[in-house]
Write an enzyme that holds these catalytic residues in place. Sequence first.
Site, PDB file in Angstrom:
ATOM      1  N   LYS A 126      -0.097 -31.506   0.352  1.00 52.23           N
ATOM      2  CA  LYS A 126       0.746 -30.599   1.223  1.00 52.23           C
ATOM      3  C   LYS A 126      -0.366 -29.319   1.615  1.00 52.23           C
ATOM      4  O   LYS A 126      -0.955 -28.663   0.261  1.00 52.23           O
ATOM      5  CB  LYS A 126       1.352 -30.206   0.414  1.00 52.23           C
ATOM      6  CG  LYS A 126       2.812 -29.730   2.145  1.00 52.23           C
ATOM      7  CD  LYS A 126       2.816 -31.460   2.690  1.00 52.23           C
ATOM      8  CE  LYS A 126       3.842 -30.728   4.233  1.00 52.23           C
ATOM      9  NZ  LYS A 126       4.823 -31.791   5.185  1.00 52.23           N
ATOM     10  N   ASP A 166       2.986 -30.459  10.586  1.00 50.31           N
ATOM     11  CA  ASP A 166       3.926 -30.760  10.380  1.00 50.31           C
ATOM     12  C   ASP A 166       4.423 -28.935  11.153  1.00 50.31           C
ATOM     13  O   ASP A 166       3.532 -28.834  12.005  1.00 50.31           O
ATOM     14  CB  ASP A 166       4.125 -30.718   8.219  1.00 50.31           C
ATOM     15  CG  ASP A 166       5.361 -30.119   7.802  1.00 50.31           C
ATOM     16  OD1 ASP A 166       5.838 -31.777   7.366  1.00 50.31           O
ATOM     17  OD2 ASP A 166       5.940 -29.723   7.578  1.00 50.31           O
TER      18      ASP A 166
END
Length: 447
Positions: A126, A166
Amino acid sequence: MSKKIDEFMAKVIERNPSEPEFHQAVREVVESIMPFIEKNQKYQKAKILDRMIEPERVIMFRVPWLDDKGEIQINRGYRIEMNSAIGPYKGGLRFHPSVNLGILKFLAFEQVFKNSLTTLPMGGGKGGSNFDPKGKSDNEVMKFCQSFMTELQRHIGPDTDVPAGDIGVGGREIGFLFGQYKRLRNEFTGVLTGKGLDWGGSLIRPEATGYGCVYFVQEMLKTRGESLKGKVCTVSGSGNVAQYTVEKLTHLGAKAVTLSDSSGFIYDPKGIDEQKLEFVMELKNVKRGRIKEYADEFKCKYFEGKFPWEIKCDVAFPSATQNEIHEGDAKKLVKNGCVAVGEGANMPSTPEAVEIFLDAKILYAPGKASNAGGVATSGLEMSQNSQRLTWTRDEVDEKLLQIMINIHQSCVKYGKDGGSKYVNYVNGANIAGFVKVADAMLDHGVV
Ligand code: NDP
Ligand code: 2IT
């Protein structure tokens, strides 16, 4: 057992100070996994859990850029390469002022289990930045993305690490990031997913997280002989995940009645139908306006500064951000007759809220299972890029549905509570996600 868990967590907290979201995500997993590895000593001996909570690599970097006034701005960029035991690092990029190391470590940790659940060969990662796209011009967003990618490009690649979107990173940002990667590397590769359809993107990727979450809830309801038809649903957020959750709910005959943004939520008891959703998509994806404008347009109620959990519903779809459902919200949901919760967001329920759902034995799907459709379809985009082929909308949607059904089955397999019929999806998702990664790590030796 709880003493062992507390001891383990004390070490995690000492080693990773000031990262409460990371501690929270690790504790939830450890509570499920500790009893399992007690019975499976090979994992204990190889210290698999201790290794899994330590990122393989953390990259932090300066992102300088010039705003429209010619002033220099400096943001911080990150990429957490958490675990590559079962495939290249894979996971989104978040651009939001709240982004910090601990938040990205929690997201990367969750991603490892989620990606494993999809059955596709993807490790977990991430990244992101504390950059706030809100109020920035397209030109400023482009300048930022180009600077961000100028550094990130040396750490990623189609067989190394494949970022995606995201919060705050959608089609526009992926375009700017991809353009800069291509320019710097002189390569046209599938190094990002969520790409535009004309340049390597997959059909259904924009829809996939929301659609997948609804498919998962549909599977949970089936276990109790129920369906989504006629169900009243509350949805939070109004971005990518929330929009396509509402779309699929409408297709399946359910009624979505709320949407939110960081300013407040709207309540439309008549339901957010296709035409109203079109308005939301234009408002949020093109005009980049506030959800309050929906209430003005369609003459319904707007609640400033709140999430929609006080509204009576059958199913709740938290699809905005972490820790948006607190204990009191969970109690209200259960009291008002909510039978299922499908987490579109990552870790939207606090531990106290999760406990309320589990105690009430409602159908509670943790995000790492129910929102895995997004990254799963990213995996399908990677496959298509490697083959230099594009699959049809129906082909991708069918594969997505099948993956969500499979994830549900894995959760049931590992989440059955003793002899009873009740499925604890938290344990199910954590253990099922863990086993594949842990076995791969055992095979690879001490690395
Ligand atoms: P978007 O940026 O498209 O939308 C986010 C929405 O949530 C916006 O309405 C935003 O409001 C709201 N929101 C964000 N932060 C907060 C906050 N702190 N308080 C209140 N509201 C907030 O993001 P996505 O829809 O892509 O992501 C939503 C959630 O789903 C995140 O948790 C993400 O990690 C998760 N997720 C996303 C996937 C994907 O494929 N995109 C896949 C799996 C999970 P505002 O515009 O006012 O900030
Ligand atoms: O949280 C997530 O799973 C995502 N943001 C999607 C990641 C991806 O690589 O598609």
